[in-house]
Design a protein around this motif. Structure first.
Motif, PDB file in Angstrom:
ATOM      1  N   UNK B 664       0.825  -1.207   0.000  1.00  0.00           N
ATOM      2  CA  UNK B 664       0.000   0.000   0.000  1.00  0.00           C
ATOM      3  C   UNK B 664       0.861   1.259   0.000  1.00  0.00           C
ATOM      4  N   UNK B 683      -5.500   5.519   1.648  1.00  0.00           N
ATOM      5  CA  UNK B 683      -6.531   6.508   1.349  1.00  0.00           C
ATOM      6  C   UNK B 683      -7.916   6.171   1.889  1.00  0.00           C
ATOM      7  N   UNK B 684      -8.260   4.915   1.882  1.00  0.00           N
ATOM      8  CA  UNK B 684      -9.582   4.537   2.372  1.00  0.00           C
ATOM      9  C   UNK B 684      -9.602   4.521   3.894  1.00  0.00           C
ATOM     10  N   UNK B 685     -10.379   5.366   4.519  1.00  0.00           N
ATOM     11  CA  UNK B 685     -10.385   5.377   5.999  1.00  0.00           C
ATOM     12  C   UNK B 685     -10.831   4.038   6.575  1.00  0.00           C
ATOM     13  N   UNK B 687     -10.397   1.079   5.366  1.00  0.00           N
ATOM     14  CA  UNK B 687      -9.336   0.088   5.276  1.00  0.00           C
ATOM     15  C   UNK B 687      -8.282   0.343   6.333  1.00  0.00           C
ATOM     16  N   UNK B 690      -9.453  -0.846   9.591  1.00  0.00           N
ATOM     17  CA  UNK B 690      -9.440  -2.299   9.695  1.00  0.00           C
ATOM     18  C   UNK B 690      -8.027  -2.819   9.930  1.00  0.00           C
ATOM     19  N   UNK B 691      -7.107  -2.276   9.160  1.00  0.00           N
ATOM     20  CA  UNK B 691      -5.737  -2.785   9.270  1.00  0.00           C
ATOM     21  C   UNK B 691      -5.142  -2.419  10.621  1.00  0.00           C
TER      22      UNK B 691
END
Lengths: 188, 774
Positions: B664, B683-685, B687, B690-691
């Motif tokens: 990423x 960029x995806x909040x 994601x 989650x990570x």
């Protein structure tokens, strides 16, 4: 069927996300994602961008012109992704999760294999009438109409001088959301 | 010091499952000079199960491990683990890695863990044609080539078995020979069908005991033998398990045990695992290599392929035997017609190689030589005198295997290939052959095509009731021809033969045979060095793989998931090596494995990781990397991390998360804090959230494991581990404040719940299915 519609900036940031269900054939317009699927969706959409880029910059399939509507481009398990790309490299992604019946999963599974998509995954079900197929002309046309309507609203939104799309401004306008919902209700 | 150091450890490719509960036995084999009837228990003082000092010197242990081992063995709790460690390490390392200098006594291959690191060193121009992308190693190709090797059955008389057992090799002659076959030293020159010679340095043969005789006879003798019954039991059980292959569950079990071990010994062994991954391809896990190798080890004896059918058999008789020639005859006839005969679908007319086993201490060499001369007169050139001494070997022992291989086995196979090529294949290929196959299909009675071929229709050689071709049927011979040429690495001939076989088997509705032919077509096409266009690949090879995996599983009543898994796993590895453009296909087959559910939980995690690796190979073009699969690779790495987390494998999970973050474009927090850089977020909040959550839980799990055996570990870890612990503690407090009122594992959103539907074998669901409507 459940849908997720996302607008992604050129730097992969989501600007707008809307979940909805189908309104066709007696649908109530409410999305039915399981919690698992819901947490998976951002990942699926994000990974689909690889394919979007490849299709976007790859050899053109329609002679000469670069289409904005890229049609069905990717799938992960039972999630199908269609894409529309604007002149400013903003990506509209529509993720479709058909009902299990529409995939032929409840009736004994299987189905004749078919060449997988670019992205791979389980070979899609051959399109016999009832089964969902992302490359079905009717499906493609409906998604296209949806995208066209959304694109029009999008253009009107970004013409707002106070909205700086290049800065990655997130779309908050309730009017825009209402228009997307209307387009969804109309076509999908 | 020259010794018969035949390792139990790295020896057998086919060692499916090594029980960790026999440390003393291993030590005996590796360490003490092997004297007849000596067991470790006969020492005056019981030896502690750590390495004796002379051992360390002779084993050339890398410094780092030696120190770890000794520090471990100084701790009372760890005492048993140093030998356990050894066992795990030996199964992990590639066998047959002993130095191939002419007369060197083989050192136990298990002491060379570096073997997995340098698999390409044996390469000699047979590599993948297109240049490999940087960072991709040819490891798996070599692995696959070395898996399909000629099998040689070993049959020894009771006297020689007893003699070798007396030297401490419980497996008898087979165990003695086995390690030598893994890589035949020196180059073996093979002539292919068009007469061109090619020499291979990494050719091997596999000694097998197709009927499991050694284990059986040994079990009966175990009571009478003068050694403790415990040991006999252990070795017998490991012996019988060693012969079986093709059981996915056993492989899972073994890899799981390795994983578990590395998880709880994170500073000793795992350091090595880490080192291995660094030096070999960064994206390939040593556990995956292990999995694949075990998948390919011990090919089962099957009707539809002849790889495991013996190409030759070694018949050994001891020189102590009063009438060796008669004994040879007896064994031969028993093997040919008597009780030692293989199942009837195995061709029985293979090469016999006669070996006279002579022991230097007790036997008279003059007499043995006489017998040997006599043997030569009786049996021709295919004879060998094997001279054994308890501590050193007389004849250059590498030659013991090399000569038979290069002078008997390979020429025999070449001859067979040539003969069958002439007599069967070309006849079938020519006009008359085509006509015959047509007439077979269109009989005047019109029965063969429409009706089911059930009641042994006379014009098909296939026996649908028992499911095989007679070994002398043209189809069986052609399959054998194809397999032989595949083993001799003449992939072109193999491919063309498999092509013909596919249509034949298809007409006969012999689905498993058909699947086998399709599988091998795909593999030989992928292994051949000829360049292929994307089009042929897409059109033919994909079709074959598809056909093979479908016919192995869905098409017949008794599914063969092992073979389907083998097809898919091997093709995906070879495709991945082909070119970056093929990586998409490779990833597709890998995800097919997951979706069809051919593997259990461990395999699921490993293959998920592999999908990520497949996508990672595709780096894209130009500076902007168009067409790269960075995001997909990252996505699958996250999935893999999640799978590992569910299996309680914190180390693996963490590795995958780090990998994902790298894909990423986000540097992991450790690196950032060291460099003082800025963390650029995904960029995806959603994601990112989650990570982050996943990372914290993995760290918490690691801390929990550390708590289990933390007490004994103070001396063990260096500064890096210490700082890691600190970090773990910090983040755990964070997790706890965040998730005060909910248990982190019960409610965390999960990616894996979405198991692919259509899972005929029901293996893929790993407990994730229940949370669909959470």
């Amino acid at each position: 069927m459940s849908y997720t519609f996302t607008i992604l900036s050129p730097t992969d940031t989501p600007l707008f996300t809307h979940d909805f269900g189908t309104s066709r054939s007696g649908g109530d317009g409410i999305p039915r994602f399981t919690s698992t699927e819901r947490s998976l969706i951002p990942f699926i959409l994000h990974s689909a961008l690889d394919i979007v880029e490849e299709v976007q910059w790859g050899p053109s399939t329609s002679a000469g012109s670069a289409p904005m509507y890229l049609k069905h481009i990717d799938k992960y398990q039972n999630n199908f992704i269609s894409c529309w790309i604007t002149g400013g490299n903003v990506r509209f992604l529509l993720l479709t999760r058909p009902r299990d019946e529409a995939l032929g999963l409840t009736g004994g599974g299987g189905g004749s294999g078919q060449k997988g998509s670019l992205a791979g995954g389980r070979a899609g079900m051959a399109g016999s009438g009832l089964l969902y197929s992302p490359t079905n002309p009717a499906t493609e046309e409906a998604v296209k109409n949806f995208f066209v309507d959304v694109y029009e609203s999008w253009l009107k939104t970004i013409m707002n001088p106070f909205f700086n799309v290049g800065n990655g401004d997130v779309v908050k306008s309730p009017v825009f959301r209402a228009r997307v919902a209307a387009a969804a209700k109309k076509y999908l | 010091m020259k010794q018969w150091l035949l390792s139990v450890g790295g020896g057998g490719e086919g060692c499916m499952c090594r029980r960790p509960e026999s440390p003393a036995r291993t030590q005996n084999l590796h360490g003490a000079p092997l004297e007849p009837l000596m067991t470790p228990m006969q020492h005056g003082t019981p030896r502690p199960p750590s390495y004796p000092s002379d051992m360390e010197a002779s084993m050339m242990l890398p410094k780092q491990r030696a120190s770890t081992a000794s520090s471990l063995s100084s701790l009372p709790y760890r005492r048993s683990n140093s030998s356990l460690h050894k066992l795990f390490e030996s199964t992990l390392s590639l066998s047959g890695s002993r130095p191939s200098s002419g007369t060197a006594t083989p050192t136990p291959s298990s002491v060379l863990p570096s073997s997995t690191l340098s698999p390409g060193s044996r390469q000699n121009g047979t590599g993948t044609p297109s240049s490999l992308p940087p960072g991709v190693s040819d490891e798996y190709r070599t692995l696959i080539q070395r898996a399909f090797v000629p099998h040689v059955a070993v049959l020894a008389d009771d006297a020689s078995e007893a003699l070798i057992r007396g030297k401490g090799l419980e497996g008898g002659l087979l165990q003695l020979l086995r390690p030598f076959g893994e890589t035949v030293p020196g180059k073996i020159t093979i002539r292919d069908s068009i007469g061109a010679s090619k020499s291979h340095a990494d050719f091997g043969i596999r000694f097998v005991d197709p009927l499991g005789l050694a284990a059986r006879s040994h079990a009966t003798q175990a009571d009478t033998a003068t050694r403790n019954s415990q040991e006999a039991r252990v070795s017998t059980s490991s012996m019988s398990e060693r012969r079986t292959g093709g059981d996915v569950a056993v492989i899972e079990d073994l890899v799981e045990r390795h994983l578990q071990y590395s998880e709880y010994n994170s500073h000793g062994m795992a350091a090595e695992y880490a080192v291995q991954t660094e030096q070999s391809e960064p994206s390939s896990s040593p556990f995956y290599t292990l999995y694949l190798r075990r998948l390919l080890s011990g090919l089962p004896l099957a009707t539809h392929e002849t790889f495991a059918h013996p190409v030759a058999s070694v018949i050994a008789v001891s020189s102590r035997n009063p009438n060796p020639t008669e004994e040879f005859r007896r064994l031969y006839s028993r093997q040919r017609e008597g009780d030692l005969r293989l199942p009837q679908w195995v061709d029985n007319d293979h090469l016999r190689y006669y070996v006279l086993v002579h022991e230097e201490e007790t036997g008279d060499i003059v007499k043995a030589n006489q017998i040997y001369e006599q043997m030569k007169r009786h049996f021709g050139l295919n004879c060998h005198l094997l001279r054994l001494k308890s501590q050193q070997c007389i004849s250059s022992d590498d030659d013991s295997v090399r000569l038979p291989t290069s002078q008997a086995v390979v020429p025999q196979m070449e001859r067979n290939v040539a003969t069958w090529n002439e007599q069967v294949l070309s006849r079938r290929r020519g006009i008359s052959g085509r006509f015959m196959s047509l007439s077979k299909r269109w009989t005047p009675f019109g029965s063969s095509r429409s009706s089911s071929p059930a009641i042994g229709s006379s014009n098909s050689n296939y026996d649908p009731l028992q499911g095989f071709y007679r070994p002398d049927a043209p189809e069986a011979l052609m399959r054998k021809l194809a397999d032989y040429s595949f083993m001799l690495r003449d992939f072109k001939l193999a491919l063309s033969t498999y092509d013909i076989l596919r249509t034949d088997f298809n007409n006969d509705k012999a689905w498993r045979h058909y699947a086998g032919a399709a599988e091998m077509s795909a593999l030989s096409a992928l292994l051949s060095t000829a360049p292929q266009s994307t089009k042929t690949r897409a059109e033919s090879i994909d079709g074959w793989i598809e056909a093979a995996s479908y016919s192995y599983t869905d098409r017949q009543r008794s599914a063969a998931p092992y073979y389907a898994l083998r097809t898919l796993a091997l093709s995906l590895e070879l495709l991945r090596l082909r070119s970056p453009a093929a990586a998409d296909d490779a990833a597709r087959w890998a995800s097919r494995i997951l979706e069809v559910g051919l593997v259990g939980p461990v395999g699921h995690a490993l293959f998920t990781e592999r999908v990520s690796a497949c996508y990672a190979v595709r780096t894209g073009l130009g500076t902007l990397h168009f067409g790269s699969r960075r995001r997909k690779a990252a996505f699958w790495a996250v999935m893999a991390a999640e799978s590992w987390f569910r299996l309680d494998k914190a180390l693996q999970a963490e590795k995958c998360v780090d990998l994902a973050l790298r894909f990423y474009g986000v540097r992991s927090e450790n690196a950032v804090s060291q460099l003082g850089g800025v963390i650029n977020a995904i960029p995806f909040p959603a994601m990112q959230a989650f990570i982050d959550e996943l990372r914290q839980e993995i760290l918490a799990m690691r801390l929990r494991f550390r708590g289990v055996d933390g007490a004994e570990e103070e001396g063990g870890h260096g500064s890096d581990v210490g700082s890691a612990t600190l970090e773990v503690e910090q983040s755990v407090t964070e997790t706890e404040t965040e998730t005060l009122d909910r248990s982190p594992r019960a409610h965390r959103k999960s990616l894996i719940g979405a198991v692919a539907p259509g899972d005929p074998l029901g293996l893929a669901g790993e407990g994730g299915r229940n949370d669909h409507f959470e």
